[in-house]
Structure formats: structure tokens, C-alpha cells
Design an enzyme around this catalytic site. Sequence first.
Site, mmCIF file in Angstrom:
data_model
loop_
_atom_site.group_PDB
_atom_site.id
_atom_site.type_symbol
_atom_site.label_atom_id
_atom_site.label_comp_id
_atom_site.label_asym_id
_atom_site.label_seq_id
_atom_site.Cartn_x
_atom_site.Cartn_y
_atom_site.Cartn_z
ATOM 1 N N ASP A 149 113.970 -26.377 -57.717
ATOM 2 C CA ASP A 149 113.986 -27.810 -58.035
ATOM 3 C C ASP A 149 114.435 -28.023 -59.485
ATOM 4 O O ASP A 149 115.215 -28.931 -59.794
ATOM 5 C CB ASP A 149 112.594 -28.394 -57.810
ATOM 6 C CG ASP A 149 112.040 -27.973 -56.459
ATOM 7 O OD1 ASP A 149 112.673 -28.306 -55.447
ATOM 8 O OD2 ASP A 149 111.018 -27.270 -56.417
ATOM 9 N N HIS A 194 106.423 -28.583 -54.530
ATOM 10 C CA HIS A 194 107.787 -28.311 -54.051
ATOM 11 C C HIS A 194 107.958 -29.058 -52.721
ATOM 12 O O HIS A 194 107.821 -28.490 -51.644
ATOM 13 C CB HIS A 194 107.994 -26.808 -53.869
ATOM 14 C CG HIS A 194 109.311 -26.481 -53.225
ATOM 15 N ND1 HIS A 194 110.517 -26.787 -53.797
ATOM 16 C CD2 HIS A 194 109.611 -25.908 -52.033
ATOM 17 C CE1 HIS A 194 111.499 -26.403 -53.001
ATOM 18 N NE2 HIS A 194 110.973 -25.876 -51.918
HETATM 19 N N1 LIG Z 1 110.075 -22.511 -52.581
HETATM 20 C C1 LIG Z 1 111.352 -22.757 -52.393
HETATM 21 O O1 LIG Z 1 112.033 -23.313 -53.274
HETATM 22 C C2 LIG Z 1 112.037 -22.350 -51.113
HETATM 23 C C3 LIG Z 1 111.311 -21.825 -50.058
HETATM 24 N N2 LIG Z 1 111.917 -21.467 -48.887
HETATM 25 C C4 LIG Z 1 111.064 -20.895 -47.832
HETATM 26 O O2 LIG Z 1 111.193 -19.469 -47.835
HETATM 27 C C5 LIG Z 1 110.779 -18.977 -46.569
HETATM 28 C C6 LIG Z 1 111.765 -17.930 -46.040
HETATM 29 O O3 LIG Z 1 113.014 -18.537 -45.810
HETATM 30 P P1 LIG Z 1 114.208 -17.732 -45.122
HETATM 31 O O4 LIG Z 1 114.378 -16.400 -45.750
HETATM 32 O O5 LIG Z 1 115.355 -18.653 -45.081
HETATM 33 O O6 LIG Z 1 113.644 -17.557 -43.642
HETATM 34 P P2 LIG Z 1 114.062 -16.485 -42.536
HETATM 35 O O7 LIG Z 1 113.473 -16.949 -41.246
HETATM 36 O O8 LIG Z 1 115.514 -16.176 -42.598
HETATM 37 O O9 LIG Z 1 113.298 -15.177 -43.037
HETATM 38 C C7 LIG Z 1 111.927 -15.118 -43.090
HETATM 39 C C8 LIG Z 1 111.551 -13.692 -42.762
HETATM 40 O O10 LIG Z 1 110.162 -13.569 -42.979
HETATM 41 C C9 LIG Z 1 109.652 -12.726 -41.970
HETATM 42 N N3 LIG Z 1 108.217 -12.970 -41.863
HETATM 43 C C10 LIG Z 1 107.574 -13.963 -41.223
HETATM 44 N N4 LIG Z 1 106.257 -13.813 -41.327
HETATM 45 C C11 LIG Z 1 106.052 -12.721 -42.080
HETATM 46 C C12 LIG Z 1 104.891 -12.044 -42.523
HETATM 47 N N5 LIG Z 1 103.666 -12.474 -42.185
HETATM 48 N N6 LIG Z 1 105.056 -10.946 -43.289
HETATM 49 C C13 LIG Z 1 106.276 -10.482 -43.594
HETATM 50 N N7 LIG Z 1 107.409 -11.074 -43.188
HETATM 51 C C14 LIG Z 1 107.294 -12.187 -42.443
HETATM 52 C C15 LIG Z 1 110.442 -13.082 -40.736
HETATM 53 O O11 LIG Z 1 110.404 -12.044 -39.761
HETATM 54 C C16 LIG Z 1 111.825 -13.297 -41.316
HETATM 55 O O12 LIG Z 1 112.604 -12.129 -41.291
HETATM 56 C C17 LIG Z 1 110.634 -20.204 -45.667
HETATM 57 O O13 LIG Z 1 109.249 -20.565 -45.626
HETATM 58 C C18 LIG Z 1 111.413 -21.265 -46.415
HETATM 59 O O14 LIG Z 1 110.990 -22.570 -46.086
HETATM 60 C C19 LIG Z 1 113.262 -21.592 -48.733
HETATM 61 C C20 LIG Z 1 114.033 -22.106 -49.755
HETATM 62 C C21 LIG Z 1 113.466 -22.534 -51.008
HETATM 63 O O1 LIG Z 2 113.887 -27.383 -47.865
HETATM 64 C C1 LIG Z 2 113.499 -26.356 -47.318
HETATM 65 O O2 LIG Z 2 112.787 -26.295 -46.301
HETATM 66 C C2 LIG Z 2 113.844 -25.076 -48.014
HETATM 67 C C3 LIG Z 2 113.452 -25.322 -49.409
HETATM 68 O O3 LIG Z 2 112.290 -25.281 -49.730
HETATM 69 C C4 LIG Z 2 114.467 -25.835 -50.320
HETATM 70 O O4 LIG Z 2 115.669 -25.692 -50.079
HETATM 71 O O5 LIG Z 2 114.054 -26.406 -51.327
#
Ligand SMILES: NC(=O)C1=CN([C@@H]2O[C@H](COP(=O)(O)OP(=O)(O)OC[C@H]3O[C@@H](n4cnc5c(N)ncnc54)[C@H](O)[C@@H]3O)[C@@H](O)[C@H]2O)C=CC1
Ligand SMILES: O=C([O-])CC(=O)C(=O)O
Length: 328
Positions: free
Chosen positions: A161, A189
Site C-alpha cells: 500500500d 491492509h
Molecule cells: N498483504 C498484502 O499486501 C498482500 C497479500 N496477499 C495475500 O497473500 C496470500 C498468498 O497469495 P498468492 O501467493 O497469490 O496465493 P496462491 O494461492 O498462489 O499461493 C498460496 C499458496 O499457499 C499455500 N498454502 C495454503 N495454506 C497453507 C498453509 N497452511 N501452509 C503453507 N502453505 C499454505 C497454497 O498451497 C498455495 O500454494 C493470499 O492470502 C493473498 O490474499 C496478496 C497480495 C498482497
Molecule cells: O487484494 C488482494 O486480495 C491482494 C492484496 O492484498 C493486494 O493486492 O493488495
Amino acid sequence: MKQPVRVAVTGAAGQIGYSLLFRIASGEMLGKDQPVILQMLEVPFEKAQAALKGVMMELDDCAFPLLAGMVGSDDPNVAFKDADYALLVGARPRGPGMERSDLLQENAKIFTVQGKALNDVASRNVKVLVVGNPANTNAYIAMKSAPDLPAKNFTAMLRLDHNRALSQLASKTGKAVADIETMTVWGNHSPTMYADYRFATIAGASVKDMINDEDWNRTVFLPTVGKRGGAIIEARGLSSAASAANAAIDHMHDWALGTNGKWVTMGIPSDGSYGIPEGVMYGVPVTCANGEYTRVEGLEIDAFSRERMDFTLNELLEERDGVAHLLS
Ligand SMILES: NC(=O)C1=CN([C@@H]2O[C@H](COP(=O)(O)OP(=O)(O)OC[C@H]3O[C@@H](n4cnc5c(N)ncnc54)[C@H](O)[C@@H]3O)[C@@H](O)[C@H]2O)C=CC1
Ligand SMILES: O=C([O-])CC(=O)C(=O)O
């Protein structure tokens, strides 16, 4: 050569993991003189474990001079063993039409388990960054599930952000991102976050005065930054990954290696300042030095800012109430 440090990454076979691990192994997070041992966690399902193996094969194939070892596991007690850094990414991401808070019940349970495992086996100085959404509340859950670790070791990612806000301001003012100082994003967030450029400067001049358009702030800037995650999902069909990994690298890099007095935004447990109740995981401006972050204190909070800061706080308090049953 320095001794290797152990970096745990969960969700290692996911989208963010794929953008993150190679940069950690190449030294972009902790420095080009810091060897790392990657300890990667994935869910105990065949497909995820096979994908994790593939990622580890590719890490091998990069022949990174700083990659001193690798562990892949489906057991948090293995992945977090003696970890100096833990990036908790693994969780379900949202799809189109969902808010991050929709993920609360589903993802929250992960962070009680992982908080306990960190408590049991990680280094007592482990620096934890929670990326998985809803990031602030998941970080809060992990912190509460790890009573033997200092609360200050747990942080949530607001850096994406922060970076989004910097880019919007650079484009509005026609100046370089790198020249913008003392910007921050308060709170959760989520779209309720309050991106605040009242204190921001470029070469000593006030960004607020430069823009001089409160209407733009309220009707364009705040919603653009607040809803950027949703806009990416609409455009890509998947949530932000490379920019999220980049923000995670920035967050950990700055926490470990310092910011030279520059402000960055981190979600950290409140100490009660700025009217934020103690313990709430809330985005605030910090500076980092010697491996510690320090909250920027004493900023003036005007009526509009107070309203926005309370709005995002109230959402966090509701999320906290929604997961209280997991923490009793
Ligand atoms: N804080 C932020 O600014 C942001 C947060 N996110 C969040 O990050 C997270 C991951 O996003 P992506 O990589 O795109 O998702 P993704 O679905 O591509 O990858 C997530 C991975 O985590 C694994 N996983 C699920 N539960 C698990 C556990 N208990 N232990 C270990 N691994 C586990 C899954 O098998 C999957 O491979 C989501 O919650 C998303 O919303 C995404 C973008 C920004
Ligand atoms: O928006 C979502 O769900 C993924 C995220 O947290 C971001 O891009 O800021």
C-alpha cells in the site's frame, strides 16, 4: 563470509512464493553478503508438494552463490526450526468480487497453528512478516499464538500500500518515486486504509502544498490506493503477486538492514499511541535501524485523519472479535 541465516517462507509453491524465493536467494532481501538457508512450507497435498519440489529444482538450477541450503516440508515445526526470518504468505487469496475480510474465517486457523509452531521452534529473535490476507488480523493471531516470543517480532504487510501510494504521488506531481519522503499508510491492509501524504516531502517541499487539491485526495487518491488490490484482480484475474513479493522484500530488507532515517510503513502491534488500543496490528510510519523498527511519534492528527484512522481501526477491532474464539 557471514554465517547463513534461516529464512522460512510459507505458501512457497504459490504465486507470491514464485516471485519471492528467487529474490531472497539472490541476496536482494538481506544483502549480497548474507548467505541464506530457505525453509519452505507447503500444504500436505501431492500437487502442492510436487510444485514445491519443482520450485526447489529451479532454485538449484540458479546456482545462487548465497543459497547455503534448502528445506521443503509440509510441517511447520520443520519449516520454522531455528528460523531467523519467517514470511507467512501461504493462505487462500481472494478472487473477483470478494473482500479480504471474506477470507477471515478460512485463513485465520492457519495462523494459530503457525504462531504456535514459531513459538515452539523458531529463533527467539525471529522477524515475522505476515502477507497472507487478511494480513493484519492474521499477524495478530500469530502473535497471540506465540506468547513466548516478543510481540514486536510480529508484523503485517502494509508496504504494498505504501509503495502504491508513492507511485500515485509520483505520477500526480511528475516527480520521481525515489524523491518522495515521509509518506505513510495508517491502519488495515484493506480498502479502509488511510494513505496519508500530509507529511510527505519532495526535496524538502510539501507534497500536500504541491498538489493542493483536497478533492483529489479524497475522491481519487484514497480510493485508488485503497482499492488497488481489487483493480489488479479485475485486470489479471489473479491477485497481485510480483508487486506483493517486492513489497515483502522491501519490508524485510528495511527491517533487517535499516532505512537510514527514511519512513516506511509497517503493520505493528500498537503501543497505545495515536489512540490505537494496545496490541492492535496497525499500519504506522516507522524508521528502522540495527534490526529494530521505531514508530514515528508525535505526528499531528487532524479531524479528517482521526476519522479515517478510527474507521480502519474499527474494522480491525471487528476482525479481532471475529477470531476471538480461535484464541481462547
Ligand atoms: N498483504 C498484502 O499486501 C498482500 C497479500 N496477499 C495475500 O497473500 C496470500 C498468498 O497469495 P498468492 O501467493 O497469490 O496465493 P496462491 O494461492 O498462489 O499461493 C498460496 C499458496 O499457499 C499455500 N498454502 C495454503 N495454506 C497453507 C498453509 N497452511 N501452509 C503453507 N502453505 C499454505 C497454497 O498451497 C498455495 O500454494 C493470499 O492470502 C493473498 O490474499 C496478496 C497480495 C498482497
Ligand atoms: O487484494 C488482494 O486480495 C491482494 C492484496 O492484498 C493486494 O493486492 O493488495
